[in-house]
Write a protein that holds these residues in place. Sequence first.
Motif, PDB file in Angstrom:
ATOM      1  N   GLY A 134      45.783  39.830  39.792  1.00 27.00           N
ATOM      2  CA  GLY A 134      45.930  39.152  38.510  1.00 27.00           C
ATOM      3  C   GLY A 134      46.443  37.724  38.605  1.00 27.00           C
ATOM      4  N   LYS A 135      46.231  37.081  39.757  1.00 27.15           N
ATOM      5  CA  LYS A 135      46.618  35.666  39.906  1.00 27.15           C
ATOM      6  C   LYS A 135      45.416  34.884  40.426  1.00 27.15           C
ATOM      7  N   ALA A 149      38.484  41.904  41.860  1.00 25.26           N
ATOM      8  CA  ALA A 149      38.629  42.586  40.577  1.00 25.26           C
ATOM      9  C   ALA A 149      39.347  41.713  39.552  1.00 25.26           C
ATOM     10  N   GLY A 150      39.590  40.456  39.899  1.00 26.05           N
ATOM     11  CA  GLY A 150      40.292  39.570  38.974  1.00 26.05           C
ATOM     12  C   GLY A 150      39.329  38.812  38.086  1.00 26.05           C
ATOM     13  N   TYR A 151      39.843  38.384  36.939  1.00 22.96           N
ATOM     14  CA  TYR A 151      39.065  37.461  36.118  1.00 22.96           C
ATOM     15  C   TYR A 151      40.016  36.537  35.361  1.00 22.96           C
ATOM     16  N   HIS A 152      39.823  35.260  35.564  1.00 26.05           N
ATOM     17  CA  HIS A 152      40.675  34.257  34.917  1.00 26.05           C
ATOM     18  C   HIS A 152      39.800  33.209  34.249  1.00 26.05           C
ATOM     19  N   PRO A 153      40.381  32.491  33.287  1.00 22.94           N
ATOM     20  CA  PRO A 153      39.593  31.487  32.547  1.00 22.94           C
ATOM     21  C   PRO A 153      38.855  30.553  33.504  1.00 22.94           C
ATOM     22  N   GLY A 154      37.641  30.262  33.156  1.00 22.87           N
ATOM     23  CA  GLY A 154      36.832  29.379  34.000  1.00 22.87           C
ATOM     24  C   GLY A 154      36.045  30.140  35.048  1.00 22.87           C
ATOM     25  N   VAL A 209      32.308  36.358  40.641  1.00 20.64           N
ATOM     26  CA  VAL A 209      33.110  36.331  39.409  1.00 20.64           C
ATOM     27  C   VAL A 209      32.580  35.188  38.568  1.00 20.64           C
ATOM     28  N   PRO A 210      32.033  35.446  37.380  1.00 16.94           N
ATOM     29  CA  PRO A 210      31.821  36.767  36.775  1.00 16.94           C
ATOM     30  C   PRO A 210      30.559  37.431  37.324  1.00 16.94           C
ATOM     31  N   GLY A 211      30.328  38.655  36.871  1.00 17.41           N
ATOM     32  CA  GLY A 211      29.069  39.331  37.197  1.00 17.41           C
ATOM     33  C   GLY A 211      29.163  40.320  38.344  1.00 17.41           C
TER      34      GLY A 211
END
Lengths: 283, 283
Positions: B212-213, B231-236, B256-258
């Motif tokens: 999550g970072k 497995a993370g996803y952050h803005p951009g 990421v994404p997809g």
Amino acid sequence: MSATILDGKALAQKTEQELSRRVAQLKEVSRERTPILATILVGDDPASATYVKMKGNACRRIGMDSLQVELPSSTTTEELLAKIHELNENPDVHGILLQHPVPHQIDERACFDAIALEKDVDGVTCLGFGRMAMGEEAYGCATPKGIMRLLEAYDVELEGKHAVVVGRSPILGKPMAMMLLNANATVTICHSRTQNLPEIIKGADVIVGAVGKPEFIRADWIKDGAVVVDAGYHPGGIGDIELGPLMDRASAVTPVPGGVGPMTINTLIYQSVDSGERKLGKG
Amino acid sequence: MSATILDGKALAQKTEQELSRRVAQLKEVSRERTPILATILVGDDPASATYVKMKGNACRRIGMDSLQVELPSSTTTEELLAKIHELNENPDVHGILLQHPVPHQIDERACFDAIALEKDVDGVTCLGFGRMAMGEEAYGCATPKGIMRLLEAYDVELEGKHAVVVGRSPILGKPMAMMLLNANATVTICHSRTQNLPEIIKGADVIVGAVGKPEFIRADWIKDGAVVVDAGYHPGGIGDIELGPLMDRASAVTPVPGGVGPMTINTLIYQSVDSGERKLGKG
């Protein structure tokens, strides 16, 4: 430098004194009632019979009662489930131990999982495992929980340490890994399909041997200063780890016998007393 | 050499076609009934509202129904438990999704664990986790199960490989580790207290980032030829792993994404259809 001996036998004896006092206190406030552990032995395996007897003896030593249930080797899953449900409903029973292994025709997992969570003092249910893993209240599986209690008694630091668990059984490797993880260790779980086992073990600050093969884990795989926990027991007092050469260069070692073994039964009665206190009142 | 792209978006789309066929077939044999996923959204967090909406949309795309339950942010634990019990009892509901997180005054763990095992299609209960870990039948937690499905679709070999999971959350790191272990990988679980994280990651054949970072896990910690799961996803459109430099030298990468993201919702509906089939009959 000589390794600290993680003396499970001594800790178990010391804990029994404390448990005796707690049971005596419980009797005082509950009109002479004591915690009761129901033990279930299915079939006539001599080793299983011995284990069940040892557990009953441990109960008696601390003033607890045990209710010994013996079922024939022809018992069906349904019959065993019915017995477990009966013990779940019995308000005088505070803990239930189903001696592993049961005869082949029985669905052991279904029978373990039939044990009510609050009576699962041996820590064998999937629900109890899941709750423990998630940090929720549950009795720990007896052997790994006994190991955790032993490490704690000797102030072995786990936070940030790399712990390697060799073995992934439902009642040892898997719960052990989750307990070490919840104690903030970095945890590696190895097993029969692991490649480069010696190399992985070389990185261990704490090594737990739970493979069931005599001295399978060699001393020269283990680095100086490691904490060595041997959960194995084989004829002649041999464990899963070649302990001899480690006595000089590990930081701590559980001896075989007298290390992990006594802590398993001790944890069973420890958790049974806790369950009894919850039901009968702490005074 | 260019890394194989583990295309979760494509796999999810392909799976939706298969699921649409299964739902249509189910309708035929059950007088136009479909699997129904109940989604519970508590409060007015916009991100949570979006996720729930996406899950409802996914149901509709494959011809399933969703029953959308919305509760105010002042909901108590007791009120939410009552709603979950109602949905457990409702024979028309085949799966229950409680959107995480719930408002602070609610005991989220108690609410998750109130979901009946056979309707826990998001895989969030302690019982489901324990059963999965022990190799018993249970729906897997959606994100790690989605990752396993993605790895399987691309024939990524896990047996004997060293998998390093960075993160130990109840719905990602812990179930991920147990799933990889049950697939015969050697598994290391790292987290915020881990020392020498780069060194441990260096040994990984398979690395799962679940911290999550943003880009916390650096590309140069990862060895050539590794399988990289983010497995993370952050803005951009940034994940937990610095993926850019790995596109040339990893053996496989989830974009990421997809990558992992689409597989989470896909697994939720996949498991909902399975639950519906079990109740409504497979024809």
